[in-house]
Design an enzyme around this catalytic site. Sequence first.
Site, short mmCIF file in Angstrom:
data_model
loop_
_atom_site.label_atom_id
_atom_site.label_comp_id
_atom_site.label_asym_id
_atom_site.label_seq_id
_atom_site.Cartn_x
_atom_site.Cartn_y
_atom_site.Cartn_z
N PRO A 106 5.96 11.36 12.06
CA PRO A 106 5.55 10.85 10.74
C PRO A 106 4.37 11.63 10.18
O PRO A 106 3.39 11.90 10.87
CB PRO A 106 5.17 9.41 11.05
CG PRO A 106 6.07 9.03 12.17
CD PRO A 106 6.16 10.28 13.02
N CYS A 107 4.49 12.00 8.90
CA CYS A 107 3.58 12.97 8.31
C CYS A 107 2.50 12.35 7.44
O CYS A 107 1.75 13.07 6.80
CB CYS A 107 4.37 13.98 7.48
SG CYS A 107 5.26 13.24 6.09
N ARG A 108 2.39 11.03 7.38
CA ARG A 108 1.44 10.45 6.42
C ARG A 108 0.00 10.86 6.71
O ARG A 108 -0.83 10.91 5.83
CB ARG A 108 1.58 8.93 6.41
CG ARG A 108 2.92 8.48 5.81
CD ARG A 108 3.01 6.97 5.69
NE ARG A 108 4.31 6.58 5.19
CZ ARG A 108 5.37 6.32 5.95
NH1 ARG A 108 5.26 6.42 7.25
NH2 ARG A 108 6.52 5.98 5.42
N PHE A 117 -0.89 13.77 7.37
CA PHE A 117 -1.07 15.12 6.85
C PHE A 117 -0.74 15.25 5.38
O PHE A 117 -0.90 16.31 4.79
CB PHE A 117 -0.17 16.10 7.62
CG PHE A 117 -0.36 16.09 9.10
CD1 PHE A 117 -1.62 16.21 9.66
CD2 PHE A 117 0.72 15.95 9.94
CE1 PHE A 117 -1.80 16.21 11.02
CE2 PHE A 117 0.57 15.94 11.32
CZ PHE A 117 -0.70 16.07 11.86
#
Length: 379
Positions: free
Chosen positions: A88-90, A92
């Site tokens: 999960p990229c939240r 970044f």
Amino acid sequence: MPKTELKNVVDIFCGAGGLSAGFSKAGYNVVTGIDNNENSIETFRANHDCEPIVGDIQRQDVISDIKEAVSQNGYNTEEIDLVIGGPPCRGFSMANVRSDSAEHPLNELPARFLEIVRKISPEAVLIENVPRLLTVADGKFKQSIIARLESMGYNTTYGVLEAEKFGVPQKRRRVFFIGHKSAEPELPTQAEFEFKLPVTVKQAISDLPELPTGGGGELKMEYSFDNSEASEYVAEMRRHEEPGVVMNHRTTRNQEKTYRRFKHIPQGGNWRDIPEDLMKNYTNRQQTHDHIYQRLEEHEPAKTVANFRKQMIVHPTQNRLLSVREAARLQSFPDDYHFKGSSFNARQQMVGDAVPVNLAYSIGKSLRNCHATGELSSV
């Protein structure tokens, strides 16, 4: 002795299955997927011929759950050729511009992913994320990923791919890391489809039935016209679907005070085009993102479709927000890919979070001959 091809795939942080859908399209066998979101797993299960599992990747013993799932699907971990996933990229993302340090809790998930890779030890590995991962914390995470892959014996490459160049009607940027034990990997540089690139919004969604001003629609509807009149891209999306029927073509129903704003927004415009007297609840205009109330341009690929309800992405010609199926089309999900889940909002979030299918397909296809040739072929 090196194998002649990659075949069996495990998808970590699988979400609704965009990466797996692309790799399946490229000829891979998806053995299982794992995610901690039950709605995503329900959707993954409905669209893939394997049993996925709900699991918390942060648990230290989660590898046992993965091995059990692999076994229940008729395989053992020694038969896993490729591990793919998008932690999960939240932590970044551009929505988290304050997370440029190593301290954001979600920023530890790539390390957990790599620990699972170490324990499975596949021939190859693919990691997907947002481009800001390359620069966050002065490049610490990029350097850590490369160093850990190399310490496990992988030849490694990475780079940012532009989705619209790979059969996706959307301007979306994603960074990919590829590790391979017996070849020097390269990212794909071109794509070949039965439709012309880039695909525009109009070419992607024009066959879908018109919905009421302000939104609406049904779970199951009829297309506006038959496949013979559709664009080549639409023909590809509709190839395996029940003739004449489209699923998930529903959108949020907005109140009148909200959809009155839509008519003021030209294609390519956003909230700045709305009269101030209709935007009184936006008290801090300096911190309002430009993507809010953005109307798509029908003759261009879409801007990035994340959570299209929260972004308030407006249909190019109708005064309403995008439907789940329209967003799925812009993510290159075929129409027989049905989104499940306990709520309408959950289905919207799943589509926006997914890796575009045709982008994943392009990478998967380029990996098909990696073992045989000693290098990645072009798509």
